[in-house]
Design a protein around this motif. Sequence first.
Motif, mmCIF file in Angstrom:
data_model
loop_
_atom_site.group_PDB
_atom_site.id
_atom_site.type_symbol
_atom_site.label_atom_id
_atom_site.label_comp_id
_atom_site.label_asym_id
_atom_site.label_seq_id
_atom_site.Cartn_x
_atom_site.Cartn_y
_atom_site.Cartn_z
ATOM 1 N N GLY A 98 0.814 -1.205 0.000
ATOM 2 C CA GLY A 98 0.000 0.000 0.000
ATOM 3 C C GLY A 98 0.850 1.259 0.000
ATOM 4 N N VAL A 99 0.174 2.383 -0.095
ATOM 5 C CA VAL A 99 0.836 3.685 -0.084
ATOM 6 C C VAL A 99 0.256 4.499 1.072
ATOM 7 C CG1 VAL A 99 1.345 5.792 -1.349
ATOM 8 C CG2 VAL A 99 1.150 3.610 -2.584
ATOM 9 N N PRO A 100 1.074 4.835 2.065
ATOM 10 C CA PRO A 100 0.582 5.663 3.179
ATOM 11 C C PRO A 100 0.200 7.057 2.684
ATOM 12 C CG PRO A 100 2.687 4.612 3.707
ATOM 13 C CD PRO A 100 2.472 4.431 2.239
ATOM 14 N N TYR A 101 -0.731 7.662 3.375
ATOM 15 C CA TYR A 101 -1.141 9.015 3.008
ATOM 16 C C TYR A 101 0.015 10.004 3.161
ATOM 17 C CZ TYR A 101 -5.814 6.991 3.404
ATOM 18 O OH TYR A 101 -6.925 6.210 3.250
ATOM 19 N N VAL A 160 4.268 -1.605 8.972
ATOM 20 C CA VAL A 160 4.986 -0.659 8.105
ATOM 21 C C VAL A 160 4.250 0.672 7.988
ATOM 22 C CG1 VAL A 160 6.226 -2.403 6.760
ATOM 23 C CG2 VAL A 160 3.893 -1.727 6.074
ATOM 24 N N ALA A 161 2.945 0.655 8.260
ATOM 25 C CA ALA A 161 2.171 1.897 8.240
ATOM 26 C C ALA A 161 1.912 2.415 9.653
ATOM 27 C CB ALA A 161 0.834 1.676 7.534
ATOM 28 N N ARG A 162 2.305 1.605 10.643
ATOM 29 C CA ARG A 162 2.105 1.943 12.049
ATOM 30 C C ARG A 162 0.651 2.304 12.332
ATOM 31 N NH1 ARG A 162 7.497 5.660 13.314
ATOM 32 N NH2 ARG A 162 9.031 4.056 12.789
ATOM 33 N N LYS A 167 -9.418 1.431 1.121
ATOM 34 C CA LYS A 167 -9.177 2.693 1.832
ATOM 35 C C LYS A 167 -9.084 2.420 3.323
ATOM 36 C CE LYS A 167 -11.367 7.131 2.940
ATOM 37 N NZ LYS A 167 -12.577 7.973 2.759
ATOM 38 N N GLY A 168 -7.919 2.681 3.898
ATOM 39 C CA GLY A 168 -7.708 2.433 5.317
ATOM 40 C C GLY A 168 -7.531 3.714 6.105
ATOM 41 N N ASN A 169 -7.166 3.556 7.364
ATOM 42 C CA ASN A 169 -6.957 4.713 8.237
ATOM 43 C C ASN A 169 -5.690 5.483 7.909
ATOM 44 O OD1 ASN A 169 -9.273 4.234 9.797
ATOM 45 N ND2 ASN A 169 -8.187 2.744 11.073
ATOM 46 N N ALA A 170 -4.633 4.741 7.482
ATOM 47 C CA ALA A 170 -3.330 5.377 7.273
ATOM 48 C C ALA A 170 -2.853 5.319 5.835
ATOM 49 C CB ALA A 170 -2.285 4.720 8.180
ATOM 50 N N GLY A 171 -3.628 4.677 4.968
ATOM 51 C CA GLY A 171 -3.206 4.577 3.584
ATOM 52 C C GLY A 171 -4.190 3.766 2.770
ATOM 53 N N VAL A 172 -3.855 3.572 1.487
ATOM 54 C CA VAL A 172 -4.662 2.724 0.601
ATOM 55 C C VAL A 172 -3.868 1.461 0.325
ATOM 56 C CG1 VAL A 172 -5.732 2.517 -1.670
ATOM 57 C CG2 VAL A 172 -5.874 4.674 -0.412
ATOM 58 N N TYR A 173 -4.513 0.293 0.451
ATOM 59 C CA TYR A 173 -3.824 -0.991 0.370
ATOM 60 C C TYR A 173 -4.488 -1.906 -0.656
ATOM 61 C CZ TYR A 173 -2.695 0.656 5.121
ATOM 62 O OH TYR A 173 -2.327 1.410 6.196
ATOM 63 N N MET A 174 -3.705 -2.913 -1.068
ATOM 64 C CA MET A 174 -4.258 -4.094 -1.735
ATOM 65 C C MET A 174 -3.659 -5.298 -1.017
ATOM 66 S SD MET A 174 -4.192 -2.982 -5.780
ATOM 67 C CE MET A 174 -4.902 -4.518 -6.331
ATOM 68 N N ILE A 175 -4.439 -6.372 -0.930
ATOM 69 C CA ILE A 175 -3.971 -7.558 -0.224
ATOM 70 C C ILE A 175 -4.067 -8.783 -1.118
ATOM 71 C CG2 ILE A 175 -4.665 -6.642 2.031
ATOM 72 C CD1 ILE A 175 -7.065 -8.589 1.940
ATOM 73 N N GLN A 176 -3.190 -9.751 -0.838
ATOM 74 C CA GLN A 176 -3.259 -11.059 -1.477
ATOM 75 C C GLN A 176 -3.293 -12.099 -0.370
ATOM 76 O OE1 GLN A 176 -0.112 -11.985 -4.220
ATOM 77 N NE2 GLN A 176 -0.882 -14.028 -4.669
ATOM 78 N N VAL A 177 -4.334 -12.941 -0.376
ATOM 79 C CA VAL A 177 -4.484 -13.958 0.668
ATOM 80 C C VAL A 177 -3.598 -15.148 0.339
ATOM 81 C CG1 VAL A 177 -6.101 -15.489 1.851
ATOM 82 C CG2 VAL A 177 -6.844 -13.208 1.129
#
Length: 711
Positions: free
Chosen positions: A222-225, A628-630, A653-663
């Motif tokens: 992801g990319v932190p804000y 990594v985004a704390r 869309k998260g609290n500290a950044g935008v992420y993508m996940i792979q299970v």
Amino acid sequence: MATLQTIRSKGPLLVIVIGLALFAFIAGDAWKILQPHQGKQDVGEVNGKELSAQDFQKMVDEYSEVIKMTNGLNSLTDEQLTNIKDQVWQSYVNNQLIAAEAEKLGLTVTDAEIKAIIDQGTHPLLMQTPFRNPQTGAFDKDMLKKFLVDYANLNNSQMPAQYVEYYQKMGNLWNFIEKTLRESTLAEKYQNLISKSLISNPVSAEDAFKGRTEQSDLLVAGVPYTAISDSTIQVSDAEVKDLYNQKKEQFKQLVETRDIRYIDIKVVPSDADRKAVQEEVTEYSNQLANTTADYAAFVRTTGSAVSYSDVPVSKNVLPSDVAARLDSTAINEIYGPYYNQADDSYNAFKIIAKVTAPDSIQFRQIQVYAEDEAKTKTLADSIYTALKDGADFAELAKKYGQTGEATWVSARSWEGAELDAENSKFINALIDQPVKDITNLQIGQANLILQVMDKKANQNKYKVAIVKRPVEFSKETYNDAYNKFSQFVAQNTTIADMEKNAEENGYSLIPRTDFSSTEHYVGGVKSTREALKWVFAAKPGEVSPLYECGENDHLMVVALDKIHQAGYRDINSVADMLRTEIRRDKKAEQLMTQMKGFNSLAQVKAMNGAVSDTVKHVTFSAPAYISVARASEPVIGAYAAKTAVNQVSAPIKGNAGVYMIQVLQKDKTSETYDAKKEETTLSNMAARMSSQFINDLYQRANVVDERYLFF
């Protein structure tokens, strides 16, 4: 006659004068009535019902006595009293809120219900009473019943004053317990009514189980804000206003608060003050070496912070610096003077005696008191002789209106307390008297026929004369600090002046936002009630006079910045927070647009400022922590639960950044599903949530808290 003639001649003038005086008197009273809050004596209001300062003080006094009695305390500290006042107020408010709702619903607590609770004897409140079985520690209703009968038949004129006082205190304690039982039972009924309406179901239970036991291991990118500069994101006033209107209910405050700034000066001893204390303790240590009697009087003259006890005490009730040196000090040897950094004091002490004494003593007594000292002595001698000749102790006690029951007393009840000569005499008699012996002891105007029944836990105890002098500032030091600060206050009468000149004068101007009257102290400093009253009477921009506060060791000046009235916070006070949220949302929108169409984490990792991590054991019910985004990111758990193994999610869309996940993989814990257990857990959670009903009632009750004006 001349005088009467003069009065007659001035008659019309007198009528006018008297009329004006009466008008002034009536108008003055009318003006007092019309003036808002003139002579106001109410500390608060709940649902339109006012509580007077007198009634509130009675409740505080009542609860204070309960606390002292149940905890074996003779007095309460300022902190304890403040705590009690808060508890009494909160209890009063809650009881008023619940009583109003219960009345609408027809909920009551009957005498029969209270009797059933007492008969059952398991309510936690009953365990706070003295009516407990000495062997089991359980509440004993028979002890209570016996006391209530004795209390009802109490003859004040025939019983010693100490017994009458004891019975009255016990009676007041029971009245408080009974009243509190009734109030708490009504509250339980009301809460049960709410909680029982919140039930679980099999579908919710199964979802809750899966959410807790099904877990996933993930790759996250992801990319932190923070990777996007704030300066690149523009936020308009219109956007702030729109978000404010959407979230307005979140900015509602129930009580008025104020933003203040203050300077707090703590006066500290000078080097000259330290030297003076050291020299005084050195002189006292020399005098202590030559003192052989009346140590209490000598220690008193030194101004020691530790009084002399003529009763041997355990090492653990002595100051720790003294206790640590006892074993290396001989009887009648002077230790010191020495400096103790822990309490900033100079010290010297002398061990007067070291004995082996019990920590618990069981005794019984008959208190003898007659019309005069001679008759008291004659009666006491008669009782003493009868007991020595074999009379039954308990029967004789009952003859004189007393129980004669044996009681255990712990050394904790007297060690560390200030004891007068009579109390010291009594306790030393308990310590020194052999088991089963009977003593006729004169205490004040009365005699005690005393028999020690048993002793336990013998240990080393000491009589120690201690000179402990904390280093304190002198009057000259205080005056120097006062004069300097008062000059500063006189020359800086605006907030701007204080802000400009505080630092160069050696002072710190401390900001404090959202200060509430319920905090009791300005800046956490004791005895600042006058400053607190000023804060809530002042206008923005005003600066207070200089206050002497604390334990006569603080100087303070306060300035009022802003008033936040009860109700909705104005938009300006929350604008910065709203701008931050809007800026974050715009960054999220920008990043999600860039990630649109991505189907691998490698694409995310290639972005500017991207971070990646492996996160294990992610569940739906527990938020995932992205190191990594704390940041804690609950939404990732939800996406993980719905994403198949080896699949890549859409942008999140998260609290500290935008992420993508792979299970990477999914598994389950070893826990077995129990539908009934899960439904019970959910019902209990709902019941706990239902306890928040009091907040809703509070918001509707127009609660007014003005205790700060009186206490």
